[in-house]
Write a protein that holds these residues in place. Structure first.
Motif, PDB file in Angstrom:
ATOM      1  N   MET A  89      32.930  23.609  53.867  1.00 57.77           N
ATOM      2  CA  MET A  89      33.067  25.057  53.915  1.00 57.77           C
ATOM      3  C   MET A  89      31.964  25.686  54.770  1.00 57.77           C
ATOM      4  O   MET A  89      32.234  26.569  55.569  1.00 57.77           O
ATOM      5  N   TYR A  90      30.694  25.227  54.585  1.00 62.74           N
ATOM      6  CA  TYR A  90      29.592  25.791  55.363  1.00 62.74           C
ATOM      7  C   TYR A  90      29.727  25.450  56.841  1.00 62.74           C
ATOM      8  O   TYR A  90      29.327  26.236  57.703  1.00 62.74           O
ATOM      9  N   ALA A  91      30.291  24.288  57.138  1.00 63.85           N
ATOM     10  CA  ALA A  91      30.491  23.901  58.535  1.00 63.85           C
ATOM     11  C   ALA A  91      31.486  24.848  59.209  1.00 63.85           C
ATOM     12  O   ALA A  91      31.290  25.250  60.363  1.00 63.85           O
ATOM     13  N   ILE A  92      32.532  25.221  58.488  1.00 63.39           N
ATOM     14  CA  ILE A  92      33.523  26.141  59.050  1.00 63.39           C
ATOM     15  C   ILE A  92      32.889  27.511  59.291  1.00 63.39           C
ATOM     16  O   ILE A  92      33.105  28.129  60.338  1.00 63.39           O
ATOM     17  N   LEU A  93      32.075  27.995  58.332  1.00 66.77           N
ATOM     18  CA  LEU A  93      31.393  29.271  58.514  1.00 66.77           C
ATOM     19  C   LEU A  93      30.430  29.218  59.698  1.00 66.77           C
ATOM     20  O   LEU A  93      30.311  30.178  60.458  1.00 66.77           O
ATOM     21  N   GLY A  94      29.745  28.104  59.853  1.00 68.88           N
ATOM     22  CA  GLY A  94      28.834  27.938  60.980  1.00 68.88           C
ATOM     23  C   GLY A  94      29.561  27.980  62.308  1.00 68.88           C
ATOM     24  O   GLY A  94      29.113  28.625  63.260  1.00 68.88           O
ATOM     25  N   ILE A  95      30.701  27.302  62.370  1.00 72.32           N
ATOM     26  CA  ILE A  95      31.501  27.300  63.604  1.00 72.32           C
ATOM     27  C   ILE A  95      32.021  28.704  63.894  1.00 72.32           C
ATOM     28  O   ILE A  95      32.002  29.160  65.044  1.00 72.32           O
ATOM     29  N   LEU A  96      32.468  29.410  62.859  1.00 75.37           N
ATOM     30  CA  LEU A  96      32.957  30.779  63.052  1.00 75.37           C
ATOM     31  C   LEU A  96      31.845  31.704  63.534  1.00 75.37           C
ATOM     32  O   LEU A  96      32.068  32.527  64.429  1.00 75.37           O
ATOM     33  N   ARG A  97      30.649  31.573  62.975  1.00 69.92           N
ATOM     34  CA  ARG A  97      29.518  32.382  63.431  1.00 69.92           C
ATOM     35  C   ARG A  97      29.178  32.075  64.883  1.00 69.92           C
ATOM     36  O   ARG A  97      28.862  32.967  65.665  1.00 69.92           O
ATOM     37  N   PHE A  98      29.219  30.813  65.233  1.00 68.68           N
ATOM     38  CA  PHE A  98      28.930  30.388  66.600  1.00 68.68           C
ATOM     39  C   PHE A  98      29.941  31.012  67.566  1.00 68.68           C
ATOM     40  O   PHE A  98      29.571  31.575  68.594  1.00 68.68           O
ATOM     41  N   ILE A  99      31.220  30.938  67.226  1.00 63.96           N
ATOM     42  CA  ILE A  99      32.277  31.503  68.073  1.00 63.96           C
ATOM     43  C   ILE A  99      32.138  33.023  68.163  1.00 63.96           C
ATOM     44  O   ILE A  99      32.213  33.601  69.252  1.00 63.96           O
ATOM     45  N   LEU A 100      31.920  33.682  67.020  1.00 63.79           N
ATOM     46  CA  LEU A 100      31.746  35.136  67.022  1.00 63.79           C
ATOM     47  C   LEU A 100      30.512  35.542  67.820  1.00 63.79           C
ATOM     48  O   LEU A 100      30.519  36.566  68.510  1.00 63.79           O
ATOM     49  N   GLY A 101      29.464  34.751  67.733  1.00 67.89           N
ATOM     50  CA  GLY A 101      28.258  35.035  68.508  1.00 67.89           C
ATOM     51  C   GLY A 101      28.529  35.021  70.000  1.00 67.89           C
ATOM     52  O   GLY A 101      28.071  35.897  70.737  1.00 67.89           O
ATOM     53  N   PHE A 102      29.295  34.044  70.466  1.00 73.99           N
ATOM     54  CA  PHE A 102      29.639  33.989  71.886  1.00 73.99           C
ATOM     55  C   PHE A 102      30.549  35.139  72.284  1.00 73.99           C
ATOM     56  O   PHE A 102      30.408  35.700  73.375  1.00 73.99           O
ATOM     57  N   ILE A 103      31.457  35.527  71.414  1.00 71.97           N
ATOM     58  CA  ILE A 103      32.324  36.675  71.697  1.00 71.97           C
ATOM     59  C   ILE A 103      31.485  37.948  71.809  1.00 71.97           C
ATOM     60  O   ILE A 103      31.662  38.750  72.730  1.00 71.97           O
ATOM     61  N   ILE A 104      30.540  38.123  70.881  1.00 69.73           N
ATOM     62  CA  ILE A 104      29.652  39.295  70.925  1.00 69.73           C
ATOM     63  C   ILE A 104      28.831  39.287  72.212  1.00 69.73           C
ATOM     64  O   ILE A 104      28.690  40.316  72.881  1.00 69.73           O
ATOM     65  N   LEU A 105      28.286  38.141  72.586  1.00 60.79           N
ATOM     66  CA  LEU A 105      27.495  38.059  73.810  1.00 60.79           C
ATOM     67  C   LEU A 105      28.341  38.370  75.044  1.00 60.79           C
ATOM     68  O   LEU A 105      27.882  39.052  75.969  1.00 60.79           O
ATOM     69  N   PHE A 106      29.575  37.910  75.064  1.00 59.54           N
ATOM     70  CA  PHE A 106      30.455  38.176  76.203  1.00 59.54           C
ATOM     71  C   PHE A 106      30.761  39.669  76.301  1.00 59.54           C
ATOM     72  O   PHE A 106      30.661  40.272  77.380  1.00 59.54           O
ATOM     73  N   ILE A 107      31.129  40.281  75.179  1.00 60.76           N
ATOM     74  CA  ILE A 107      31.430  41.717  75.172  1.00 60.76           C
ATOM     75  C   ILE A 107      30.175  42.520  75.528  1.00 60.76           C
ATOM     76  O   ILE A 107      30.246  43.499  76.278  1.00 60.76           O
ATOM     77  N   ALA A 108      29.028  42.098  75.004  1.00 65.58           N
ATOM     78  CA  ALA A 108      27.768  42.780  75.312  1.00 65.58           C
ATOM     79  C   ALA A 108      27.474  42.704  76.805  1.00 65.58           C
ATOM     80  O   ALA A 108      27.054  43.692  77.414  1.00 65.58           O
ATOM     81  N   PHE A 109      27.701  41.535  77.408  1.00 62.92           N
ATOM     82  CA  PHE A 109      27.442  41.375  78.835  1.00 62.92           C
ATOM     83  C   PHE A 109      28.319  42.321  79.651  1.00 62.92           C
ATOM     84  O   PHE A 109      27.821  43.038  80.529  1.00 62.92           O
ATOM     85  N   ILE A 110      29.607  42.358  79.345  1.00 59.92           N
ATOM     86  CA  ILE A 110      30.532  43.221  80.091  1.00 59.92           C
ATOM     87  C   ILE A 110      30.152  44.691  79.898  1.00 59.92           C
ATOM     88  O   ILE A 110      30.055  45.453  80.874  1.00 59.92           O
TER      89      ILE A 110
END
Length: 138
Positions: free
Chosen positions: A1-22
């Motif tokens: 369960m924690y691994a899935i949450l970690g992966i989701l945070r990682f993916i969301l972090g990259f999405i946030i960084l991409f949107i922030a960059f644009i």
């Protein structure tokens, strides 16, 4: 369960960084300062806070008003890129960066738009020649 949450945070972090960059690149087109900082700085501050919330990093200080009302230079040492985000979430600021940052993909254009200063921090003569704007020297 924690691994899935970690992966989701990682993916969301990259999405946030991409949107922030644009959004930062779009905001960099607006040149007028707002409360002494460019619009790109205020937007980046919001994204920094969102990213720290996602990573569950909480910033505390005994005197937050000192940091929020500070005028002048801060010289924070940092051990990782997260430290820069932590500093930025307090107030939009400009950083002194090494010349190589200009050539970094993604980060170079954003750093330029945010008003980073570039210099060789070990060369005192080069630092003396660094042209700082009047607002940065108060």
């Amino acid at each position: 369960m924690y691994a899935i949450l970690g992966i989701l945070r990682f993916i969301l972090g990259f999405i946030i960084l991409f949107i922030a960059f644009i959004s930062c690149m779009v905001a960099s087109l607006y040149r007028r300062p707002i409360d002494g900082a460019p619009l790109i700085g205020w937007g980046a501050r919001r994204y920094a806070r969102l990213l720290l919330w996602l990573l569950r990093i909480k910033v505390t200080t005994h005197h937050p008003e000192r940091l929020e009302n500070h005028v002048g230079f801060l010289f924070p040492n940092h051990a990782s890129p997260i430290d820069i985000i932590v500093a930025y979430q307090c107030h939009p600021m400009r950083f002194l960066a090494m010349h190589a940052v200009r050539r970094y993909p993604f980060f170079g254009p954003v750093a330029k738009a945010m008003g980073c200063f570039y210099g060789n921090r070990q060369d005192k003569a080069a630092m003396a020649r660094l042209k700082l704007p009047p607002a940065a020297t108060k």
